[in-house]
Design a protein around this motif. Structure first.
Motif, mmCIF file in Angstrom:
data_model
loop_
_atom_site.group_PDB
_atom_site.id
_atom_site.type_symbol
_atom_site.label_atom_id
_atom_site.label_comp_id
_atom_site.label_asym_id
_atom_site.label_seq_id
_atom_site.Cartn_x
_atom_site.Cartn_y
_atom_site.Cartn_z
ATOM 1 N N GLY A 1 29.443 -14.952 2.186
ATOM 2 C CA GLY A 1 28.941 -16.066 1.401
ATOM 3 C C GLY A 1 28.502 -15.640 0.010
ATOM 4 N N THR A 2 28.253 -16.607 -0.834
ATOM 5 C CA THR A 2 27.848 -16.377 -2.219
ATOM 6 C C THR A 2 28.838 -15.460 -2.931
ATOM 7 O OG1 THR A 2 25.580 -16.402 -1.319
ATOM 8 C CG2 THR A 2 25.796 -16.073 -3.676
ATOM 9 N N VAL A 3 30.117 -15.698 -2.667
ATOM 10 C CA VAL A 3 31.171 -14.910 -3.309
ATOM 11 C C VAL A 3 31.536 -15.587 -4.628
ATOM 12 C CG1 VAL A 3 33.548 -14.092 -3.121
ATOM 13 C CG2 VAL A 3 32.028 -14.030 -1.120
ATOM 14 N N LEU A 4 31.395 -14.846 -5.714
ATOM 15 C CA LEU A 4 31.541 -15.413 -7.053
ATOM 16 C C LEU A 4 32.787 -14.951 -7.797
ATOM 17 C CD1 LEU A 4 27.835 -14.962 -8.241
ATOM 18 C CD2 LEU A 4 28.838 -16.882 -6.982
ATOM 19 N N THR A 5 33.362 -13.828 -7.371
ATOM 20 C CA THR A 5 34.487 -13.247 -8.115
ATOM 21 C C THR A 5 35.599 -12.816 -7.173
ATOM 22 O OG1 THR A 5 33.673 -10.967 -7.987
ATOM 23 C CG2 THR A 5 32.863 -12.328 -9.822
ATOM 24 N N ALA A 6 36.785 -12.648 -7.750
ATOM 25 C CA ALA A 6 37.921 -12.148 -6.976
ATOM 26 C C ALA A 6 37.649 -10.740 -6.460
ATOM 27 C CB ALA A 6 39.180 -12.175 -7.837
ATOM 28 N N GLU A 7 36.927 -9.954 -7.248
ATOM 29 C CA GLU A 7 36.604 -8.596 -6.817
ATOM 30 C C GLU A 7 35.718 -8.606 -5.575
ATOM 31 O OE1 GLU A 7 38.180 -8.684 -10.706
ATOM 32 O OE2 GLU A 7 36.394 -9.729 -9.975
ATOM 33 N N ARG B 1 42.683 -15.442 -4.696
ATOM 34 C CA ARG B 1 42.570 -14.109 -4.091
ATOM 35 C C ARG B 1 42.444 -14.225 -2.568
ATOM 36 N NH1 ARG B 1 41.325 -9.259 -6.510
ATOM 37 N NH2 ARG B 1 42.353 -10.266 -8.276
ATOM 38 N N CYS B 2 41.715 -15.224 -2.114
ATOM 39 C CA CYS B 2 41.627 -15.451 -0.665
ATOM 40 C C CYS B 2 43.011 -15.727 -0.081
ATOM 41 C CB CYS B 2 40.694 -16.619 -0.354
ATOM 42 S SG CYS B 2 38.944 -16.272 -0.588
ATOM 43 N N ARG B 3 43.802 -16.525 -0.798
ATOM 44 C CA ARG B 3 45.147 -16.831 -0.322
ATOM 45 C C ARG B 3 45.990 -15.558 -0.254
ATOM 46 N NH1 ARG B 3 46.589 -20.299 -4.094
ATOM 47 N NH2 ARG B 3 45.588 -22.023 -3.011
ATOM 48 N N GLU B 4 45.859 -14.695 -1.249
ATOM 49 C CA GLU B 4 46.599 -13.432 -1.247
ATOM 50 C C GLU B 4 46.246 -12.583 -0.029
ATOM 51 O OE1 GLU B 4 45.755 -11.501 -4.931
ATOM 52 O OE2 GLU B 4 46.686 -13.076 -6.151
ATOM 53 N N HIS B 5 44.971 -12.637 0.370
ATOM 54 C CA HIS B 5 44.519 -11.850 1.516
ATOM 55 C C HIS B 5 44.766 -12.560 2.848
ATOM 56 C CE1 HIS B 5 42.566 -8.418 -0.386
ATOM 57 N NE2 HIS B 5 41.963 -9.221 -1.248
ATOM 58 N N GLY B 6 45.109 -13.843 2.792
ATOM 59 C CA GLY B 6 45.325 -14.583 4.022
ATOM 60 C C GLY B 6 44.047 -14.966 4.743
ATOM 61 N N VAL B 7 42.952 -15.140 3.989
ATOM 62 C CA VAL B 7 41.696 -15.561 4.598
ATOM 63 C C VAL B 7 41.325 -16.950 4.076
ATOM 64 C CG1 VAL B 7 40.870 -13.190 4.868
ATOM 65 C CG2 VAL B 7 40.229 -14.497 2.833
ATOM 66 N N THR B 8 40.526 -17.663 4.851
ATOM 67 C CA THR B 8 40.130 -19.017 4.502
ATOM 68 C C THR B 8 39.087 -19.015 3.401
ATOM 69 O OG1 THR B 8 40.584 -19.798 6.741
ATOM 70 C CG2 THR B 8 39.113 -21.152 5.388
#
Length: 207
Positions: free
Chosen positions: A66-72, A97-104
């Motif tokens: 949670g509280t994820v603010l950046t692609a990094e 970036r989430c899509r690239e990793h395959g996560v929701t």
């Protein structure tokens, strides 16, 4: 099971702030024992990534960041084992970036404009944040009228009493909150108390 299906099944997302990663495993046990095997570990402390890694390795709980603010931060969270990523607002960079990793990705949105921006990125499950100061359950109901394809996870200012108002809405998959995982109780190692709070919360939403 997909993350939206998991949220729909459990109806609650504990929003966890961990100051010490050594609390991750006993907290995971408390959540699982209480009947709520899911957690959003916020990136509000330096212990977040290690805590996610410990909980993910321990098993029994599906862990998100949670509280994820950046692609990094997405990279760090996913590398640690996060299965979903929650943001307070909408960031195309985070979603992509989430899509690239395959996560929701569960980005935050409280306005029609933000919902439309999320839909343009292919996201139809959104965090409604901060719920308590953004109109509460009536605002979610109003937004869901023109956006019938969108599901919401309201978070922010929700407690055991107000959760039912949100969960009564068809558009709401689950609500996020910290009332069943108090930061002070985690710091004090009061995991039996947390188990009791989780159990009570699970029973409350089941009725």
């Amino acid at each position: 099971m997909s993350i939206p299906d998991l949220l729909r099944r459990h109806r609650l997302v504990p929003v966890v702030v961990l100051d010490d990663a050594t609390a991750a495993e006993p907290l995971a046990d408390a959540l699982a024992t209480g009947g709520l095997p899911v957690a959003e570990v916020t990136f509000r402390t330096p212990a977040a990534a290690e805590s996610i890694a410990r909980m993910a390795a321990h098993g029994g709980v599906t862990v998100g960041a949670g509280t994820v603010l950046t692609a990094e931060q997405v990279d760090i969270a996913v590398g640690a084992g996060a299965r979903f990523v929650v943001s307070p607002g909408f960031s195309p960079a985070v979603v992509r970036r989430c899509r690239e990793h395959g996560v929701t990705a569960l980005p935050g949105a409280v306005t029609a404009t933000e919902v439309m921006a999320a839909l343009a990125e292919g996201v139809d499950t959104l965090k409604f944040f901060p719920a308590g100061t953004s109109g509460g359950a009536p605002a979610v109901a109003a937004l869901s009228a023109p956006f019938g394809q969108v599901s919401f996870v309201p978070t922010g200012g929700i407690d055991a009493t107000s959760a039912a108002d949100y969960l009564a809405l068809p558009a709401v998959l689950a609500v996020g909150g910290s009332w069943m995982v108090p930061r002070a109780a985690i710091r004090a190692g009061e995991f039996d108390r947390i188990t009791d709070l989780v159990t009570a919360s699970v029973e409350a939403v089941a009725h």
